[in-house]
Motif scaffolding. Structure first.
Motif, PDB file in Angstrom:
ATOM      1  N   PRO A  96       0.766  -1.200   0.113  1.00  0.00           N
ATOM      2  CA  PRO A  96       0.112  -0.035  -0.136  1.00  0.00           C
ATOM      3  C   PRO A  96       0.617   1.324   0.044  1.00  0.00           C
ATOM      4  CG  PRO A  96      -0.725  -1.372   1.995  1.00  0.00           C
ATOM      5  CD  PRO A  96       0.467  -2.106   1.206  1.00  0.00           C
ATOM      6  N   SER A  97       2.063   1.251   0.257  1.00  0.00           N
ATOM      7  CA  SER A  97       2.774   2.503   0.486  1.00  0.00           C
ATOM      8  C   SER A  97       3.466   2.694  -0.766  1.00  0.00           C
ATOM      9  CB  SER A  97       4.068   2.327   1.449  1.00  0.00           C
ATOM     10  OG  SER A  97       4.925   1.111   1.060  1.00  0.00           O
ATOM     11  N   GLN A 101       2.180   4.382 -10.285  1.00  0.00           N
ATOM     12  CA  GLN A 101       3.175   4.258 -11.104  1.00  0.00           C
ATOM     13  C   GLN A 101       4.464   5.005 -10.207  1.00  0.00           C
ATOM     14  OE1 GLN A 101       2.295   6.038 -15.031  1.00  0.00           O
ATOM     15  NE2 GLN A 101       0.161   6.009 -14.437  1.00  0.00           N
ATOM     16  N   HIS A 102       4.921   3.833  -9.848  1.00  0.00           N
ATOM     17  CA  HIS A 102       6.024   4.289  -8.658  1.00  0.00           C
ATOM     18  C   HIS A 102       7.415   4.625  -9.188  1.00  0.00           C
ATOM     19  CE1 HIS A 102       7.316   3.897  -4.312  1.00  0.00           C
ATOM     20  NE2 HIS A 102       8.406   3.770  -4.862  1.00  0.00           N
ATOM     21  N   ALA A 103       7.867   3.647 -10.143  1.00  0.00           N
ATOM     22  CA  ALA A 103       9.200   3.601 -10.748  1.00  0.00           C
ATOM     23  C   ALA A 103       9.383   3.216 -12.103  1.00  0.00           C
ATOM     24  CB  ALA A 103      10.240   3.220  -9.635  1.00  0.00           C
ATOM     25  N   ALA A 104      10.412   3.214 -12.738  1.00  0.00           N
ATOM     26  CA  ALA A 104      10.824   2.669 -13.998  1.00  0.00           C
ATOM     27  C   ALA A 104      12.292   2.074 -14.219  1.00  0.00           C
ATOM     28  CB  ALA A 104      10.378   3.467 -15.044  1.00  0.00           C
ATOM     29  N   ILE A 105      12.346   0.993 -14.539  1.00  0.00           N
ATOM     30  CA  ILE A 105      13.636   0.645 -15.049  1.00  0.00           C
ATOM     31  C   ILE A 105      13.940   0.922 -16.703  1.00  0.00           C
ATOM     32  CG2 ILE A 105      15.558  -1.395 -15.231  1.00  0.00           C
ATOM     33  CD1 ILE A 105      14.243  -2.458 -12.531  1.00  0.00           C
ATOM     34  N   GLN A 106      14.855   1.665 -16.778  1.00  0.00           N
ATOM     35  CA  GLN A 106      14.911   2.101 -18.379  1.00  0.00           C
ATOM     36  C   GLN A 106      16.388   1.667 -18.746  1.00  0.00           C
ATOM     37  OE1 GLN A 106      12.679   4.303 -20.614  1.00  0.00           O
ATOM     38  NE2 GLN A 106      14.308   2.990 -21.747  1.00  0.00           N
ATOM     39  N   ASN A 134       6.103   7.597  -1.333  1.00  0.00           N
ATOM     40  CA  ASN A 134       7.101   7.240  -0.359  1.00  0.00           C
ATOM     41  C   ASN A 134       8.417   6.863  -0.885  1.00  0.00           C
ATOM     42  OD1 ASN A 134       5.329   7.288   1.986  1.00  0.00           O
ATOM     43  ND2 ASN A 134       3.941   5.635   0.873  1.00  0.00           N
ATOM     44  N   GLY A 135       8.745   7.140  -2.054  1.00  0.00           N
ATOM     45  CA  GLY A 135       9.969   7.012  -2.280  1.00  0.00           C
ATOM     46  C   GLY A 135      10.597   5.825  -3.002  1.00  0.00           C
ATOM     47  N   THR A 136      11.758   5.797  -3.336  1.00  0.00           N
ATOM     48  CA  THR A 136      12.660   4.561  -3.862  1.00  0.00           C
ATOM     49  C   THR A 136      13.837   4.425  -3.312  1.00  0.00           C
ATOM     50  OG1 THR A 136      11.324   4.496  -5.965  1.00  0.00           O
ATOM     51  CG2 THR A 136      13.381   3.527  -5.763  1.00  0.00           C
ATOM     52  N   MET A 137      14.517   3.569  -3.174  1.00  0.00           N
ATOM     53  CA  MET A 137      15.757   3.295  -2.388  1.00  0.00           C
ATOM     54  C   MET A 137      16.795   2.407  -3.242  1.00  0.00           C
ATOM     55  SD  MET A 137      15.569   3.852   1.624  1.00  0.00           S
ATOM     56  CE  MET A 137      15.108   2.166   1.990  1.00  0.00           C
ATOM     57  N   ILE A 138      17.998   2.782  -3.346  1.00  0.00           N
ATOM     58  CA  ILE A 138      19.195   2.058  -4.205  1.00  0.00           C
ATOM     59  C   ILE A 138      20.074   1.836  -2.846  1.00  0.00           C
ATOM     60  CG2 ILE A 138      20.749   1.722  -5.654  1.00  0.00           C
ATOM     61  CD1 ILE A 138      19.241   3.568  -7.542  1.00  0.00           C
ATOM     62  N   ASN A 139      20.609   0.612  -2.624  1.00  0.00           N
ATOM     63  CA  ASN A 139      21.353   0.217  -1.516  1.00  0.00           C
ATOM     64  C   ASN A 139      21.106   0.847  -0.129  1.00  0.00           C
ATOM     65  OD1 ASN A 139      22.580  -1.595  -3.133  1.00  0.00           O
ATOM     66  ND2 ASN A 139      23.788  -0.105  -4.225  1.00  0.00           N
ATOM     67  N   GLY A 160       8.837   2.182  -1.710  1.00  0.00           N
ATOM     68  CA  GLY A 160       8.024   2.752  -0.505  1.00  0.00           C
ATOM     69  C   GLY A 160       8.377   1.948   0.630  1.00  0.00           C
ATOM     70  N   TYR A 161       7.615   1.587   1.466  1.00  0.00           N
ATOM     71  CA  TYR A 161       7.892   0.823   2.638  1.00  0.00           C
ATOM     72  C   TYR A 161       7.857  -0.682   2.670  1.00  0.00           C
ATOM     73  CZ  TYR A 161       7.644   5.532   4.659  1.00  0.00           C
ATOM     74  OH  TYR A 161       7.769   6.987   4.797  1.00  0.00           O
ATOM     75  N   SER A 162       7.592  -1.188   1.609  1.00  0.00           N
ATOM     76  CA  SER A 162       7.614  -2.708   1.168  1.00  0.00           C
ATOM     77  C   SER A 162       8.901  -3.496   1.943  1.00  0.00           C
ATOM     78  CB  SER A 162       7.639  -3.065  -0.139  1.00  0.00           C
ATOM     79  OG  SER A 162       7.819  -4.005  -0.578  1.00  0.00           O
TER      80      SER A 162
END
Length: 172
Positions: A96-97, A101-106, A134-139, A160-162
């Protein structure tokens, strides 16, 4: 007695002038609405000119805690949209967080000049956050929205908070 033009009348009341609205230069998507619609949904993302199909076989290994949930083959098209909106998402994010359309890998073509003056070109994967709530994180580092980040092997992505971790790997 003259009445200043800046006063506003509403019925018999005199209202003080309100501050003028400032122009909003944020992206609205109105210009691309007709051309960037898929299954009745206006997409937040459209591919850049340098979009290319990858030549390497990239994978996303999905983990929840120590449990390996799935392997996603992310080399079969040039872009993968991720989000809760199942009608348009190539990779569904059910938490739910996560945004619709949250992010894309291009995959993008990178051209570089070598020290000897010759050119090299490579197609590399990038991640872009689509102004998610709620954002996206890498490492473990939160990334800025609407900016491409190059993905490298063994990068761990979170949305998000997944509790799910998505590990970027190349097929051997």
């Amino acid at each position: 007695m003259s009445i200043p033009d800046s006063l506003i009348f509403k019925g018999s009341q005199i209202l003080e002038p309100s501050e003028k609205k400032k122009p909003n230069f944020e992206l609205s998507g109105a210009l691309t609405q007709e051309t960037n619609t898929y299954r009745g949904i206006v997409l937040k993302y459209s591919e850049p000119e340098e979009a290319r199909m990858p030549s390497k076989r990239w994978r996303l290994y999905v983990f929840k805690g120590d449990q390996n949930l799935n392997i996603l083959h992310i080399h079969r098209q040039s872009v993968f949209l991720m989000g809760r909106e199942r009608r348009v998402a190539d990779i569904p994010l059910d938490h739910p967080s996560c945004s619709g359309q949250h992010a894309a890998i291009q995959y993008r073509l990178n051209r570089a000049v070598k020290p000897d003056g010759s050119y090299s070109a490579a197609v590399k994967p990038y991640l872009i956050d689509l102004d998610s709530a709620n954002g996206t994180m890498i490492n473990g580092e939160k990334i800025e929205p609407r900016r491409f980040y190059e993905l490298k092997e063994k990068d761990v992505l979170k949305f998000g908070y997944s509790a799910r971790d998505y590990v970027v790997m190349l097929q051997d």
